[in-house]
Design an enzyme around this catalytic site. Structure first.
Site, short mmCIF file in Angstrom:
data_model
loop_
_atom_site.label_atom_id
_atom_site.label_comp_id
_atom_site.label_asym_id
_atom_site.label_seq_id
_atom_site.Cartn_x
_atom_site.Cartn_y
_atom_site.Cartn_z
CG HIS A 199 -0.48 0.24 2.35
ND1 HIS A 199 0.13 -0.58 3.31
CD2 HIS A 199 -0.35 1.73 3.18
CE1 HIS A 199 0.58 0.24 4.44
NE2 HIS A 199 0.31 1.29 4.38
CG ASP A 256 4.66 -4.78 10.06
OD1 ASP A 256 3.86 -5.25 9.30
OD2 ASP A 256 4.42 -3.92 10.79
CG HIS A 261 5.56 -0.92 3.76
ND1 HIS A 261 4.63 -1.25 2.71
CD2 HIS A 261 4.96 -1.12 4.79
CE1 HIS A 261 3.52 -1.78 3.16
NE2 HIS A 261 3.76 -1.88 4.55
C1 BG6 Z 1 1.48 -1.97 7.55
C2 BG6 Z 1 2.01 -2.48 8.71
O1 BG6 Z 1 1.80 -2.69 6.33
O2 BG6 Z 1 2.14 -0.34 7.29
C3 BG6 Z 1 1.86 -1.82 9.98
O3 BG6 Z 1 1.70 -4.01 8.93
C4 BG6 Z 1 2.19 -0.39 9.70
O4 BG6 Z 1 2.26 -2.19 10.97
C5 BG6 Z 1 1.53 0.45 8.49
O5 BG6 Z 1 1.69 0.37 10.86
C6 BG6 Z 1 2.13 1.56 8.15
O6 BG6 Z 1 1.25 2.13 6.99
P1 BG6 Z 1 1.06 3.79 7.12
O7 BG6 Z 1 0.43 3.75 5.63
O8 BG6 Z 1 0.07 3.94 8.03
O9 BG6 Z 1 2.34 4.43 6.88
#
Ligand code: BG6
Length: 511
Positions: A199, A256, A261
């Site tokens: 995402h 995670d 990411h």
């Molecule tokens: C998720 C993780 O993929 O991304 C979470 O599992 C994390 O632990 C999150 O908090 C962070 O995403 P964003 O969009 O809030 O920065």
């Protein structure tokens, strides 16, 4: 993200995505309520969905179509849609009219017969049977659902029937399981049908890294080892593990956040310019750069990684417990909630330029940013200001919040003496563009419906990420390497400061 010369239309000018049915497996779950439905609502509001678009929720929880609509409507009231505003009734009704429900056990053949029957009927009624199968389910079902879809011929495509599967994160828990999952999926569907979601790639500013690098002439000549000193990538969160103790305590910050990411951010910064804006051209460059990240020896894991766990503290007036006392976390847990790494990208462009990565929960601020620090000027010219008294130029790309870009420069302090100080040239998105409220999933769902895989991970991207992380996991699971601690609400463990200070650098302050 697109420019006039690119082969793709600008999203905002593009019409609705082609008519299709979106099957949401895990229709009663949290992800559907929190992210998928709000994103679909936002797309409906923007007119980005075809009038013949349909949603079919699939889950074991018994609902009629009508019940399920009520369930979603209630959920929408609880869950913030974008900014938290109440959904616009016209757009919400438009969406709800297209919602249906299939009660089904994911393990039962009957469920897939119902899905098939639905699509056969669509084909008869409308001439098309396009379908996207969205896996909003716990990961243990990814492979088995895909297999059953395949066994029931649901991945067979024809002119008026594209078939795609969206697979959520976490994609595996290590290199072996990620490879096994890819192999399973690829037995049932082809690579072009598999949309693996990260995402972070739905975030505008992440996509803007490419626009900034390849849409401007001034950065790319400097974007290499000759001018760049080091790169820092930070994803700091104020949230704790909250209700996710069971998942998080089995996972930890490294799994995670890093192979997915953080490495996507790194890839955007470090990849070579792609030959075109095609999905595969971009994904090939990303895979290449992730594959170039050096895999650590046990000694390097010891030296170049820091793992840490939060201790009780305060974040914005909120009391936080010691991590092992959080709900559904083992009281003797040694799971890391913070990780910092020093990585090398072993290729022509980046040889000798360290990439420092840090991410953690329960920190002082929520901030995701990338800093590219340039080399100092070569010659001490200003006698009143030693060159090392002013920090070198740095480009900071703020992914969230306060999305924007700033450039740190040295400027003359007004006065008779020539003395320098650091100043920031700051660009804020909100000053130029009015962004509609979004969950970040809108772009990803729309792209999947239109068949654009640019922002989705290919099998080789995922496996390359896990390959880098695996030696670290191995060492840590073997009990090697100290587990450090940091106070909730702080900027992280002192060991992470030492990791970067050892090389003569400092983290961009978090406070
Ligand atoms: C998720 C993780 O993929 O991304 C979470 O599992 C994390 O632990 C999150 O908090 C962070 O995403 P964003 O969009 O809030 O920065």
């Amino acid at each position: 993200m697109t420019d006039a010369s690119s082969s793709k239309p600008a999203k905002d000018d593009s019409g609705p995505a082609p008519a299709s049915t979106l099957f949401i497996f895990g229709a009663s779950g949290d992800l559907t309520k929190r992210l998928v439905m709000p994103a679909l609502y936002n797309l409906a509001r923007e007119g980005a969905l075809d009038p013949a678009f349909q949603i079919v929720g699939v889950d074991i929880v018994p609902h009629t179509d009508e019940d399920y609509r009520t369930f979603l409507t209630e959920a929408a009231k609880e869950v913030a849609v974008g900014t938290g505003a109440t959904p616009n009734p016209t757009a919400w009704s438009w969406l709800m009219e297209r919602v249906h429900y299939i009660v089904g056990d994911f393990d039962s053949a009957e469920t897939y017969h119902k899905v098939r029957a639905w699509l056969d009927q669509r084909k008869t009624e409308t001439g098309q049977a396009n379908a996207v199968f969205y896996m909003a389910v716990t990961p243990r079902f990814f492979a088995s659902i895909a297999q059953k879809l395949g066994e029931n011929g649901l991945f067979e495509e024809s002119e008026n029937a594209f078939r795609r599967i969206v697979v959520e994160k976490p994609f595996g828990t290590d290199l072996a399981s990620a490879k096994a999952l890819n192999a399973h999926l690829l037995q049932s569907a082809s690579e072009h049908q598999i949309f693996r979601i990260d995402h972070f790639l739905g975030k505008e500013t992440v996509q803007n890294v490419m626009a900034m690098r390849f849409g401007n002439g001034i950065f790319e000549p400097l974007w290499n080892r000759n001018f760049i000193d080091h790169v820092q990538i930070t994803a700091a969160e104020t949230v704790t593990v909250e209700q996710r103790g069971k998942f998080y305590d089995a996972t930890g910050a490294l799994r995670d956040m890093v192979p997915n990411h953080m490495f996507q951010l790194l890839a955007m910064v470090a990849m070579e310019p792609p030959n075109s804006f095609d999905a595969d051209a971009i994904r090939t460059e990303k895979a290449k750069v992730i594959q170039a990240i050096g895999q650590m020896t046990p000694e390097e894991v010891e030296r170049d990684t820091v793992r840490a766990q939060y201790l009780a503290g305060n974040i914005g007036g909120r009391h936080v417990k010691n991590y092992p006392w959080e709900d559904n976390v083992a009281h003797d847990s040694r799971r890391e909630t913070y990780v910092a790494l020093k990585l090398n990208v072993d290729n022509w462009r980046w040889s000798g330029v360290p990439f420092y990565i840090r991410t953690g929960k329960a920190l002082a601020v929520r901030r995701t940013e990338i800093m590219i620090q340039f080399k100092r000027p070569p010659h001490r010219l200003f006698d009143e200001t030693p060159t090392d008294a002013v920090e070198p130029n740095a480009l900071v790309i703020r992914v969230q919040p306060n999305e924007g870009i700033s450039l740190r420069l040295a400027a003359k302090i007004p006065g008779r003496q020539v003395r320098l100080a650091e100043v920031d040239m700051d660009f804020r998105y909100s000053d130029y563009f009015k962004a509609e409220p979004s969950t970040g999933y809108e772009t990803l769902i729309y792209d999947c419906l239109t068949g654009d895989a640019t922002l989705f991970q290919r099998a080789d991207n995922i496996e390359a990420g896990w390959a880098v992380v695996q030696p670290i996991l191995d060492q840590w699971e073997a009990g090697q390497g100290e587990l450090h601690h940091y106070k909730a609400g702080s900027a992280g463990p002192a060991a992470a400061d030492r990791l970067i200070e050892r090389d003569g650098f400092n983290w961009l302050p978090l406070a």
